[in-house]
Scaffold this active site. Structure first.
Site, mmCIF file in Angstrom:
data_model
loop_
_atom_site.group_PDB
_atom_site.id
_atom_site.type_symbol
_atom_site.label_atom_id
_atom_site.label_comp_id
_atom_site.label_asym_id
_atom_site.label_seq_id
_atom_site.Cartn_x
_atom_site.Cartn_y
_atom_site.Cartn_z
ATOM 1 N N GLY A 243 -27.215 104.497 77.775
ATOM 2 C CA GLY A 243 -26.622 103.320 78.396
ATOM 3 C C GLY A 243 -27.687 102.517 79.108
ATOM 4 N N THR A 245 -30.409 101.101 81.815
ATOM 5 C CA THR A 245 -31.443 101.710 82.657
ATOM 6 C C THR A 245 -30.948 101.848 84.090
ATOM 7 O OG1 THR A 245 -33.268 101.016 81.244
ATOM 8 C CG2 THR A 245 -33.773 101.328 83.574
ATOM 9 N N VAL A 247 -27.857 102.444 85.228
ATOM 10 C CA VAL A 247 -27.030 103.653 85.399
ATOM 11 C C VAL A 247 -27.861 104.909 85.143
ATOM 12 C CG1 VAL A 247 -25.008 104.899 84.549
ATOM 13 C CG2 VAL A 247 -24.870 102.444 84.927
ATOM 14 N N GLY A 248 -28.818 104.826 84.220
ATOM 15 C CA GLY A 248 -29.705 105.967 83.987
ATOM 16 C C GLY A 248 -30.418 106.387 85.265
ATOM 17 N N GLU A 265 -31.331 107.971 77.334
ATOM 18 C CA GLU A 265 -31.723 107.003 76.310
ATOM 19 C C GLU A 265 -31.234 105.659 76.819
ATOM 20 O OE1 GLU A 265 -31.764 104.447 73.907
ATOM 21 O OE2 GLU A 265 -30.325 105.448 72.575
ATOM 22 N N CYS A 299 -29.929 98.881 71.666
ATOM 23 C CA CYS A 299 -30.933 99.229 72.672
ATOM 24 C C CYS A 299 -32.341 98.979 72.156
ATOM 25 C CB CYS A 299 -30.760 100.665 73.131
ATOM 26 S SG CYS A 299 -30.644 101.824 71.785
ATOM 27 N N GLU A 396 -33.427 92.775 79.552
ATOM 28 C CA GLU A 396 -32.673 93.123 78.345
ATOM 29 C C GLU A 396 -31.422 92.250 78.315
ATOM 30 O OE1 GLU A 396 -30.637 97.029 78.190
ATOM 31 O OE2 GLU A 396 -31.318 97.157 76.120
HETATM 32 P P1 NAI Z 1 -23.408 101.173 81.404
HETATM 33 O O1 NAI Z 1 -24.732 101.802 81.428
HETATM 34 O O2 NAI Z 1 -22.723 100.922 82.692
HETATM 35 O O3 NAI Z 1 -22.394 102.048 80.527
HETATM 36 C C1 NAI Z 1 -22.754 103.120 79.696
HETATM 37 C C2 NAI Z 1 -21.831 104.307 79.971
HETATM 38 O O4 NAI Z 1 -22.063 104.827 81.265
HETATM 39 C C3 NAI Z 1 -20.348 103.992 79.922
HETATM 40 O O5 NAI Z 1 -19.675 105.084 79.323
HETATM 41 C C4 NAI Z 1 -19.971 103.898 81.389
HETATM 42 O O6 NAI Z 1 -18.630 104.181 81.637
HETATM 43 C C5 NAI Z 1 -20.848 104.950 81.992
HETATM 44 N N1 NAI Z 1 -21.145 104.784 83.415
HETATM 45 C C6 NAI Z 1 -21.190 103.629 84.143
HETATM 46 N N2 NAI Z 1 -21.540 103.903 85.420
HETATM 47 C C7 NAI Z 1 -21.716 105.231 85.503
HETATM 48 C C8 NAI Z 1 -22.098 106.117 86.559
HETATM 49 N N3 NAI Z 1 -22.381 105.670 87.763
HETATM 50 N N4 NAI Z 1 -22.200 107.420 86.286
HETATM 51 C C9 NAI Z 1 -21.954 107.880 85.051
HETATM 52 N N5 NAI Z 1 -21.583 107.114 84.029
HETATM 53 C C10 NAI Z 1 -21.470 105.794 84.237
HETATM 54 O O7 NAI Z 1 -23.515 99.827 80.603
HETATM 55 P P2 NAI Z 1 -22.523 98.562 80.665
HETATM 56 O O8 NAI Z 1 -22.148 98.248 82.065
HETATM 57 O O9 NAI Z 1 -21.419 98.813 79.728
HETATM 58 O O10 NAI Z 1 -23.447 97.401 80.106
HETATM 59 C C11 NAI Z 1 -24.265 96.648 80.972
HETATM 60 C C12 NAI Z 1 -25.597 96.391 80.351
HETATM 61 O O11 NAI Z 1 -26.289 97.605 80.145
HETATM 62 C C13 NAI Z 1 -25.579 95.761 78.975
HETATM 63 O O12 NAI Z 1 -25.441 94.399 79.008
HETATM 64 C C14 NAI Z 1 -26.906 96.175 78.431
HETATM 65 O O13 NAI Z 1 -27.915 95.330 78.903
HETATM 66 C C15 NAI Z 1 -27.095 97.540 79.007
HETATM 67 N N6 NAI Z 1 -26.701 98.598 78.064
HETATM 68 C C16 NAI Z 1 -27.657 99.169 77.337
HETATM 69 C C17 NAI Z 1 -27.346 100.124 76.413
HETATM 70 C C18 NAI Z 1 -28.402 100.753 75.610
HETATM 71 O O14 NAI Z 1 -28.111 101.530 74.716
HETATM 72 N N7 NAI Z 1 -29.652 100.471 75.873
HETATM 73 C C19 NAI Z 1 -25.974 100.528 76.149
HETATM 74 C C20 NAI Z 1 -25.024 99.884 77.008
HETATM 75 C C21 NAI Z 1 -25.393 98.949 77.912
#
Ligand code: NAI
Ligand code: MG
Length: 788
Positions: A243, A245, A247-248, A265, A299, A396
């Protein structure tokens, strides 16, 4: 109805709709309302939210917002299933994975249509890319399961894995997570992304159909809070996350000190480099794939075009012409190129970023033509007139937006390409194989595509450098990420140091010592910036020496020296081996002196420790030219060269015990693999390592490759952990210091190894091999096509 003559006039495509009927029938059969899939059964739906089709805004189903209690129930089910699942033979587990792969193939259309409806991606992509790769991943890992005992001897699964995935490749990310975890014998609790849970729920039904033992796979739906509950659950052994960076980093901080395994990742801003001798038409087609595949919500999207100045104008003109032919529209239409973005909030986010970029001077080009009025559609966009500092270049975007810049020389291309906090992927186009293979190793990214882009295969590891995260998915590396050495689960707490009261308390008393050991930075002896020294006491508490009391400034100087010496990593492995052999030889030559110093500090017989240290240097000299990569054969006309590369600068904080071996056993593998090192030796007994720089100086070790800063271990570790110039940090010390190191590593997401207060017997031969070599390296996969 168009008359044929009219069609010739406009050359318009007719509609080619894929029917949603079967997917709707499946949703209806579930009453369009879902609970979680826990312990092999469906729970009653709780508080729900809608999953919608972003192409038309229609609600597809209600899914349950998982609570911490739901997560707890799922983790308990996974825990209960673990003994049975991990107790099966690899072959037995492999058969289940094989059945899952077969079922996915059998129902591939249903999965593809449901994915497209829930996510908005074109059916062409879900049908021809996502779902075939999902099946391939399960087949590939069925094979790994079968060969696990032979290929990973003395390794065991983590236990319960918590897996959190994003919405851009919902089922594919599920496969990347679940297949290796199950192959290894782990059980899982997976949380799909809130926008796209439906194919994961359909997958749960596949698990039921193939008779997977209950509790092995649990799917808990929900939003970020549900993910956080999984991350923070005390009975989860490993977290695997894909997901953002942002949240990572939250997850890295949240798991610090917990001992949970972690793979991340994350995001990217991957360069797409076109040299003047490239096949330009192919490079344009590649670019379409790089940035408009999945609406740019990828990504590893090639979102930063770097084009050589001599062909810039011609190439940009070709790109614009091609953009005008991209069809944006109903994702269920089989001849649509660009579908809907996942949700209105993403469209807003992209528009905001574009506004910021334009305010900073960017010029945006969008082709003529309309996009559907309703639904989350955006036109493909090309952004020019930007400098590296522009928001659109640095951030990004995760949308169909390409940013273009130019370069003059290959060196400039590399510099621009690497000028990012990310390092997931890079693409380069050139018809000159010498140029391509010269540039590929210089790009700081986990995946490099030459004359191609966005290629994936289960046999080829995928994952990032720098803030794109760590750990690999796919390939041997990805398999290894779900296993740990058996002995790691059996470690005992490190014995507490015998505390002997120090005899000299007055700092002036140290004055009669004739010599104060200096620190060693950039190949030179250095006095501490603080101007203070630290007393060193012997086994009986008597004052036996002094060393500098290092501080932040000393660490900063040492990191700077280590960065300046990174050429060590590209020197020939054979040469690095020679230096390490020479170190061993020179240490052996002075063994009596080193043994006496160990005895003075610890009271132990030092001869044995010196001999072990010499042997360890010898061992890693031997590894320098042997721990290397592989060549993979993905199912296409290409090879992927998996190159083993150093992390860069590794900070090493040595354990308090074993003044010589404790440091040597850690720096030797780091050096053998081409890293440069900032070493903080045992703060109780630092004199062996301050003696050691004389050995370094007589062994042809280039300046700056090993830097030694003495001082208080935990506070120096903190500075190293917070320093963005440090790429990896190994800390052998107490549990609270380990937690601090992991937490403080979030700034640049450096890779950490910590001993968490446990006793690692570094004299054990198990530490003379791949355990630390793996931690000192990262794998870069370079895809090289062949054939005319
Ligand atoms: P996100 O990173 O918030 O979501 C990914 C996953 O993490 C989802 O299942 C979400 O429910 C979960 N999540 C969210 N907060 C969490 C936490 N505190 N603890 C544990 N799990 C949590 O991404 P989001 O908000 O959907 O997208 C925002 C931006 O992030 C996108 O516009 C993009 O720039 C980036 N992104 C990048 C990805 C990649 O593969 N590089 C994938 C998704 C988003
Ligand atoms: Mg949806």
């Amino acid at each position: 109805m168009n008359k044929i003559a009219q069609i010739f006039e406009t050359l318009e495509y007719g509609p080619a709709p894929e029917t949603p009927d079967q997917a709707n029938a499946w949703l209806d059969s579930q009453n369009r309302k879902f609970g979680h899939f826990i312990n092999g059964a469906w729970t009653e739906p709780g508080k729900t939210f809608a999953s919608t089709n972003p192409a038309n805004g229609e609600k597809l189903a209600e899914i349950t917002d998982g609570t911490s209690a739901d997560v707890d129930t799922a983790v308990k089910a996974a825990r209960a299933a673990f003994p049975l699942w991990s107790g099966l033979s690899g072959y037995e587990r492999g058969k289940f994975l094989y059945s899952i792969a077969r079922m996915i193939q059998k129902h591939s259309r249903l999965f593809a249509v449901l994915e497209t409806m829930d996510n908005g991606k074109p059916i062409r992509e879900s049908r021809d890319a996502d779902i075939p790769l999902v099946a391939r991943h399960f087949y590939h890992h069925a094979g790994w399961a079968t060969h696990l005992e032979r290929e990973f001897p003395d390794h065991v699964p983590y236990g319960v894995c918590g897996q959190i995935i994003p919405w851009n490749f919902p089922l594919l990310m599920l496969a990347w997570k679940i297949a290796p975890a199950l192959a290894a014998g782990n059980t899982v609790v997976l949380k799909p992304a809130e926008f796209t849970s439906l194919t994961a729920l359909l997958f749960a039904e596949i698990c039921e159909r193939v008779g997977l033992p209950k509790g092995v796979v649990n799917i808990v739906t929900g939003e970020g809070d549900t993910g956080a509950a999984l991350v923070n659950h005390s009975d989860v052994d490993k977290i695997a996350f894909t997901g953002s960076t942002e949240v990572g980093k939250i997850i890295r901080a949240a798991t610090a000190g917990s001992g949970k395994g972690l793979s991340l990742e994350l995001g990217g801003k991957s360069p797409y480099i076109v040299f003047e001798d490239a096949d330009l038409d192919s490079a344009v087609e590649g670019l379409v794939e790089a940035i408009w595949f999945n609406q740019g919500q990828v990504c590893c999207a090639g979102s930063r075009l770097l084009v050589q100045e001599s062909i810039e104008e011609r190439f940009i003109a070709k790109v614009k012409k091609r953009m005008a032919n991209l069809r944006v529209g109903d994702p269920l239409d089989k001849s649509v190129d660009i579908g809907a973005l996942v949700a209105p909030v993403q469209v807003e986010r992209i528009r905001d970023l574009m506004k910021r970029g334009v305010a900073e001077g960017a010029v945006v080009y969008e082709p003529d033509g309309a996009v559907p009025a309703n639904g989350c559609f955006l036109k493909p966009a090309l952004v020019t007139n930007v400098s590296p500092a522009n928001t659109l270049v640095a951030e990004e975007i995760f949308g169909p937006v390409l940013v273009a810049m130019s370069f003059r020389t290959p060196e400039e291309a590399v510099a621009l390409a690497n000028n990012t906090r990310y390092g997931l992927a890079a693409t380069l186009w050139s018809e000159n194989i010498n140029l391509a293979l010269d540039i590929a190793p210089k790009l700081k990214a986990g995946v490099i595509w030459i004359n191609g882009t966005n290629q994936f295969d289960a046999a080829v590891g995928f994952g990032g450098y720098k803030e794109s995260g760590y750990g690999r998915e796919g390939g041997r590396e990805g398999m290894g990420a779900y296993l740990k050495p058996k002995w790691e689960k059996e470690l005992k707490p490190a014995p507490l140091a015998k505390s002997v009261p120090a005899k000299a308390a007055n700092p002036l008393d140290a004055g009669h010592l004739d010599q104060t050991a200096k620190m060693y930075i950039g190949g030179k002896q250095a006095r501490p910036d603080s101007g203070y020294n630290r007393p060193v006491h012997g086994a009986k508490g008597d004052l036996i020496g002094e060393v500098g009391d290092g501080n932040r400034k000393d660490i900063r100087n040492a990191v700077e020296a280590a960065r300046a010496a990174l050429g060590w990593g590209t020197s020939a492995a054979h040469s690095r081996a020679q230096v390490l052999y020479f170190l061993a030889e020179n240490l052996d030559y002075r063994r009596d002196e080193f043994a006496a110093r160990i005895k003075a500090q610890t009271g132990e017989d030092g001869q044995k420790e010196v001999a072990q240290s010499v042997e360890r240097l010898f061992a890693f000299a031997g590894w320098a030219d042997k721990y290397d990569g592989a060549v993979h054969n993905p199912p296409m006309r290409a090879v992927a060269a998996a190159m083993v590369e150093p992390l860069g600068v590794i900070g090493v904080v040595a354990p308090p015990s074993r003044p010589l071996l404790g440091s040597v056993a850690l720096i030797a593998p780091a050096l053998a693999m081409g890293n440069t090192v900032v070493l903080v030796p045992s703060d109780r007994s630092p004199l062996s390592m301050t003696d050691f720089y004389q050995v370094l100086e007589t062994s042809d070790m280039p300046s700056g490759v090993v830097n030694i800063v003495t001082g208080e271990s935990v506070s120096l570790a903190k500075t190293l952990a917070e320093h963005d110039g440090v790429d990896g940090l190994w800390f052998a010390g107490p549990a609270d210091g380990s937690a601090m190191v992991e937490k403080a590593s979030v700034g640049n997401l450096k890779q950490t190894w910590t001993s968490r207060g446990l006793y690692y017997d570094l004299a054990d031969p198990r530490f003379a091999g791949d355990y630390f070599l793996g931690k000192a390296t990262q794998v870069k996969n370079v895809w090289i096509p062949y054939g005319a």
